[in-house]
Design a protein around this motif. Structure first.
Motif, PDB file in Angstrom:
ATOM      1  N   PHE A  21       0.832  -1.205   0.000  1.00  0.00           N
ATOM      2  CA  PHE A  21       0.000   0.000   0.000  1.00  0.00           C
ATOM      3  C   PHE A  21       0.867   1.255   0.000  1.00  0.00           C
ATOM      4  O   PHE A  21       0.628   2.194  -0.766  1.00  0.00           O
ATOM      5  CB  PHE A  21      -0.917  -0.012   1.230  1.00  0.00           C
ATOM      6  N   LEU A  22       1.882   1.289   0.839  1.00  0.00           N
ATOM      7  CA  LEU A  22       2.742   2.468   0.945  1.00  0.00           C
ATOM      8  C   LEU A  22       3.526   2.726  -0.332  1.00  0.00           C
ATOM      9  O   LEU A  22       3.832   3.875  -0.666  1.00  0.00           O
ATOM     10  CB  LEU A  22       3.705   2.320   2.121  1.00  0.00           C
ATOM     11  N   LEU A  23       3.875   1.677  -1.049  1.00  0.00           N
ATOM     12  CA  LEU A  23       4.654   1.819  -2.272  1.00  0.00           C
ATOM     13  C   LEU A  23       3.808   2.222  -3.479  1.00  0.00           C
ATOM     14  O   LEU A  23       4.353   2.572  -4.522  1.00  0.00           O
ATOM     15  CB  LEU A  23       5.381   0.510  -2.592  1.00  0.00           C
ATOM     16  N   ASP A  24       2.506   2.185  -3.335  1.00  0.00           N
ATOM     17  CA  ASP A  24       1.613   2.511  -4.450  1.00  0.00           C
ATOM     18  C   ASP A  24       1.540   4.022  -4.606  1.00  0.00           C
ATOM     19  O   ASP A  24       0.979   4.730  -3.773  1.00  0.00           O
ATOM     20  CB  ASP A  24       0.226   1.930  -4.179  1.00  0.00           C
ATOM     21  N   GLN A  25       2.104   4.533  -5.712  1.00  0.00           N
ATOM     22  CA  GLN A  25       2.162   5.980  -5.922  1.00  0.00           C
ATOM     23  C   GLN A  25       0.785   6.610  -6.112  1.00  0.00           C
ATOM     24  O   GLN A  25       0.626   7.815  -5.931  1.00  0.00           O
ATOM     25  CB  GLN A  25       3.042   6.286  -7.135  1.00  0.00           C
ATOM     26  N   ALA A  26      -0.223   5.821  -6.454  1.00  0.00           N
ATOM     27  CA  ALA A  26      -1.577   6.343  -6.564  1.00  0.00           C
ATOM     28  C   ALA A  26      -2.176   6.641  -5.192  1.00  0.00           C
ATOM     29  O   ALA A  26      -3.118   7.427  -5.077  1.00  0.00           O
ATOM     30  CB  ALA A  26      -2.470   5.362  -7.318  1.00  0.00           C
ATOM     31  N   MET A  27      -1.620   6.034  -4.154  1.00  0.00           N
ATOM     32  CA  MET A  27      -2.089   6.264  -2.790  1.00  0.00           C
ATOM     33  C   MET A  27      -1.328   7.422  -2.134  1.00  0.00           C
ATOM     34  O   MET A  27      -1.924   8.339  -1.587  1.00  0.00           O
ATOM     35  CB  MET A  27      -1.909   4.996  -1.939  1.00  0.00           C
ATOM     36  N   ILE A  28      -0.003   7.353  -2.169  1.00  0.00           N
ATOM     37  CA  ILE A  28       0.852   8.377  -1.566  1.00  0.00           C
ATOM     38  C   ILE A  28       2.005   8.612  -2.531  1.00  0.00           C
ATOM     39  O   ILE A  28       2.651   7.672  -2.983  1.00  0.00           O
ATOM     40  CB  ILE A  28       1.399   7.936  -0.198  1.00  0.00           C
ATOM     41  N   SER A  29       2.293   9.856  -2.819  1.00  0.00           N
ATOM     42  CA  SER A  29       3.321  10.180  -3.796  1.00  0.00           C
ATOM     43  C   SER A  29       4.700  10.233  -3.151  1.00  0.00           C
ATOM     44  O   SER A  29       4.906  10.939  -2.172  1.00  0.00           O
ATOM     45  CB  SER A  29       3.009  11.534  -4.438  1.00  0.00           C
ATOM     46  N   GLY A  30       5.644   9.451  -3.703  1.00  0.00           N
ATOM     47  CA  GLY A  30       7.047   9.601  -3.336  1.00  0.00           C
ATOM     48  C   GLY A  30       7.598   8.661  -2.291  1.00  0.00           C
ATOM     49  O   GLY A  30       8.782   8.720  -1.991  1.00  0.00           O
ATOM     50  N   ILE A  31       6.784   7.771  -1.718  1.00  0.00           N
ATOM     51  CA  ILE A  31       7.311   6.825  -0.729  1.00  0.00           C
ATOM     52  C   ILE A  31       7.916   5.641  -1.469  1.00  0.00           C
ATOM     53  O   ILE A  31       7.268   5.023  -2.307  1.00  0.00           O
ATOM     54  CB  ILE A  31       6.226   6.351   0.256  1.00  0.00           C
ATOM     55  N   GLY A  32       9.162   5.348  -1.140  1.00  0.00           N
ATOM     56  CA  GLY A  32       9.865   4.232  -1.752  1.00  0.00           C
ATOM     57  C   GLY A  32      10.211   3.168  -0.732  1.00  0.00           C
ATOM     58  O   GLY A  32       9.738   3.185   0.406  1.00  0.00           O
ATOM     59  N   ASN A  33      11.061   2.238  -1.140  1.00  0.00           N
ATOM     60  CA  ASN A  33      11.309   1.041  -0.341  1.00  0.00           C
ATOM     61  C   ASN A  33      11.859   1.339   1.046  1.00  0.00           C
ATOM     62  O   ASN A  33      11.302   0.905   2.050  1.00  0.00           O
ATOM     63  CB  ASN A  33      12.265   0.118  -1.106  1.00  0.00           C
ATOM     64  N   TRP A  34      12.953   2.096   1.118  1.00  0.00           N
ATOM     65  CA  TRP A  34      13.542   2.326   2.442  1.00  0.00           C
ATOM     66  C   TRP A  34      12.647   3.210   3.298  1.00  0.00           C
ATOM     67  O   TRP A  34      12.563   3.010   4.518  1.00  0.00           O
ATOM     68  CB  TRP A  34      14.951   2.910   2.330  1.00  0.00           C
ATOM     69  N   VAL A  35      11.945   4.175   2.681  1.00  0.00           N
ATOM     70  CA  VAL A  35      11.045   5.045   3.448  1.00  0.00           C
ATOM     71  C   VAL A  35       9.887   4.229   4.008  1.00  0.00           C
ATOM     72  O   VAL A  35       9.496   4.400   5.172  1.00  0.00           O
ATOM     73  CB  VAL A  35      10.524   6.205   2.572  1.00  0.00           C
ATOM     74  N   ALA A  36       9.337   3.332   3.194  1.00  0.00           N
ATOM     75  CA  ALA A  36       8.244   2.478   3.669  1.00  0.00           C
ATOM     76  C   ALA A  36       8.696   1.622   4.845  1.00  0.00           C
ATOM     77  O   ALA A  36       8.004   1.523   5.866  1.00  0.00           O
ATOM     78  CB  ALA A  36       7.737   1.601   2.531  1.00  0.00           C
ATOM     79  N   ASP A  37       9.881   0.994   4.711  1.00  0.00           N
ATOM     80  CA  ASP A  37      10.384   0.162   5.810  1.00  0.00           C
ATOM     81  C   ASP A  37      10.625   0.994   7.073  1.00  0.00           C
ATOM     82  O   ASP A  37      10.326   0.549   8.187  1.00  0.00           O
ATOM     83  CB  ASP A  37      11.680  -0.529   5.389  1.00  0.00           C
ATOM     84  N   GLU A  38      11.172   2.187   6.893  1.00  0.00           N
ATOM     85  CA  GLU A  38      11.469   3.038   8.050  1.00  0.00           C
ATOM     86  C   GLU A  38      10.192   3.483   8.758  1.00  0.00           C
ATOM     87  O   GLU A  38      10.116   3.444   9.994  1.00  0.00           O
ATOM     88  CB  GLU A  38      12.275   4.269   7.618  1.00  0.00           C
ATOM     89  N   THR A  39       9.189   3.892   7.993  1.00  0.00           N
ATOM     90  CA  THR A  39       7.953   4.352   8.626  1.00  0.00           C
ATOM     91  C   THR A  39       7.236   3.209   9.344  1.00  0.00           C
ATOM     92  O   THR A  39       6.690   3.404  10.431  1.00  0.00           O
ATOM     93  CB  THR A  39       7.004   4.974   7.582  1.00  0.00           C
ATOM     94  N   LEU A  40       7.268   2.013   8.760  1.00  0.00           N
ATOM     95  CA  LEU A  40       6.633   0.865   9.423  1.00  0.00           C
ATOM     96  C   LEU A  40       7.382   0.486  10.690  1.00  0.00           C
ATOM     97  O   LEU A  40       6.765   0.097  11.696  1.00  0.00           O
ATOM     98  CB  LEU A  40       6.567  -0.323   8.458  1.00  0.00           C
ATOM     99  N   TYR A  41       8.717   0.609  10.674  1.00  0.00           N
ATOM    100  CA  TYR A  41       9.492   0.343  11.894  1.00  0.00           C
ATOM    101  C   TYR A  41       9.164   1.374  12.962  1.00  0.00           C
ATOM    102  O   TYR A  41       8.927   1.028  14.134  1.00  0.00           O
ATOM    103  CB  TYR A  41      10.987   0.359  11.585  1.00  0.00           C
ATOM    104  N   GLN A  42       9.138   2.652  12.576  1.00  0.00           N
ATOM    105  CA  GLN A  42       8.834   3.705  13.549  1.00  0.00           C
ATOM    106  C   GLN A  42       7.418   3.561  14.105  1.00  0.00           C
ATOM    107  O   GLN A  42       7.169   3.867  15.276  1.00  0.00           O
ATOM    108  CB  GLN A  42       9.003   5.082  12.897  1.00  0.00           C
ATOM    109  N   ALA A  43       6.492   3.072  13.280  1.00  0.00           N
ATOM    110  CA  ALA A  43       5.103   2.903  13.712  1.00  0.00           C
ATOM    111  C   ALA A  43       4.856   1.558  14.387  1.00  0.00           C
ATOM    112  O   ALA A  43       3.759   1.306  14.886  1.00  0.00           O
ATOM    113  CB  ALA A  43       4.170   3.039  12.514  1.00  0.00           C
TER     114      ALA A  43
END
Length: 407
Positions: free
Chosen positions: A208-230
């Protein structure tokens, strides 16, 4: 993370000569240099080659790009997610995407981060126009003309012309199909927006986070980092999280993206407690196996896509996609356990590289398939994100993926 205001901070991206990823930080760094050196100037001369991939696959040609550049005054430069643009005093305007190896060079400037140049000869750095150029231009300044070039060794980048008013470029394709930007579009990217979108889909939250139609600009490391922080498991289905968990994820996305902007994208300045600083060197002797807080690092793979996470923190609280293969990081000796931030060249493949590389690989056909007539279908625009279905019960292997910042 869209960047368009002249006062917006530039984000810095560390690059390698053989590959890099198309990320928000990449484009924002280039936009920073374009604003400093090109915006406000008039283009005297331009040249472009006819490349059927870089230009042709998005409906234009080198000749058309060349004609669109000559004599134009550059009004603005901006970026959104995987794209950046240059607008002129009259349309059409340029909207570009780097793919795997695209870059913008300015003669006399080192627009890339230090690692980009480490493997290059000084003669190659000084060469103008640079190797693998697709178009280059020169401004009309008599004393100090500015020379800019777009290069792309592997030709997965895209350069298109968009015929629209420059100040409304985000309301036109391909930008309009992208979701809100977590940093700039704060009025759209709200906790309620995230909750509604996550509850409306049944896909792993990482997908879901990697889908640019949902959120613009989140990539692999950002997705992993945000899920770790959350503290959320990457393969748990998006519609199974509680409101409290979605609130944490929204806060984490805002925190990670905003800090990356505030630090100009320079990963050396990222906090040592971030997963980002310890995820690289998977499988190497001496690579970290734990975070500074003692939490173990592991990798999980579904459908060929790998996520880095901390199993002790990111526990499952709902249904998780089946078939996930977890790979705990094993200490192979050396300084492999808890460590300070490790400065290694990352070897982990980027998700977008996998997607882009599909173009190079032709699927094998059986004899029966080979004998059958081939039905031609109209090709969809390559960089256009797919519209999100209301509910999905399968893992999207063909979803759009953005990328991560690399050291």
């Amino acid at each position: 993370m869209h960047v368009d205001s002249a006062t917006s901070p530039a984000k810095v991206f560390k690059l390698d000569t053989t590959w890099h990823s198309s990320s928000t930080q990449t484009f924002a760094r280039i936009v920073h240099y374009l604003r400093q050196r090109l915006v406000g100037k008039t283009i005297a001369n331009a040249a472009a080659i006819d490349d059927n991939s870089v230009f042709g696959k998005v409906g234009t040609s080198g000749k058309e790009v060349e004609a669109a550049l000559k004599g134009k005054k550059v009004i603005s430069a901006g970026s959104q997610g995987k794209y950046f643009w240059i607008t002129f005093d009259k349309p059409p305007h340029l909207v570009m995407h780097f793919g795997m190896t695209g870059w913008v060079h300015i003669n006399g400037e080192r627009t890339a981060y230090a690692n980009y140049y480490k493997k290059m000869k000084e003669s190659d750095i000084a060469q103008w126009p640079p190797k693998f150029w697709k178009f280059h231009l020169t401004t009309d300044d008599k004393n100090d003309p500015v020379q800019v070039a777009f290069t792309d060794a592997r030709r997965f980048g895209r350069v298109r012309l968009v015929d629209c008013p420059g100040d409304s470029i985000r309301q036109h394709s391909p930008l309009v199909e992208n979701g809100p930007d977590p940093v700039v579009d704060k009025d759209v990217f709200t906790e309620q927006y995230l909750r509604d979108k996550m509850k409306g889909r049944h896909v792993p939250v990482k997908a879901f986070l990697l889908d640019q139609a949902m959120i613009s600009g989140i990539g692999n490391w950002v997705a992993d980092e945000t899920l770790y922080q959350a503290k959320l498991h990457p393969e748990q289905y998006s519609d199974t999280f509680s409101d409290a968990e979605i609130k944490r994820l929204h806060e984490a996305i805002r925190y990670v993206c905003q800090l990356a902007v505030d630090k100009l994208g320079d990963s050396d300045q990222f906090p040592d407690h971030w997963l980002f600083k310890h995820r690289w060197g998977k499988g190497d002797k001496g690579a970290p196996t734990e975070l500074p807080n003692g939490e173990k690092i592991a990798f999980i793979t579904v459908g060929g896509r790998t996520s880095c996470y901390a199993p002790g923190v990111q526990k499952k609280t709902g249904a998780v996609v089946s078939g996930a293969k977890e790979e705990p990081v094993v200490d192979k000796g050396g300084a492999g356990k808890k460590s300070k931030a490790v400065k290694k060249e990352p070897k982990e493949e980027d998700d977008e590289e996998e997607e882009e590389a599909v173009e190079e690989k032709k699927p094998k056909r059986s004899r029966k398939q080979a004998a059958a007539p081939i039905k031609e279908e109209a090709e969809e625009p390559e960089d256009k994100p797919k519209a999100a279905p209301k509910k999905e019960a399968v893992v999207e292997e063909g979803r759009r993926r953005s990328t991560r910042l690399r050291k």
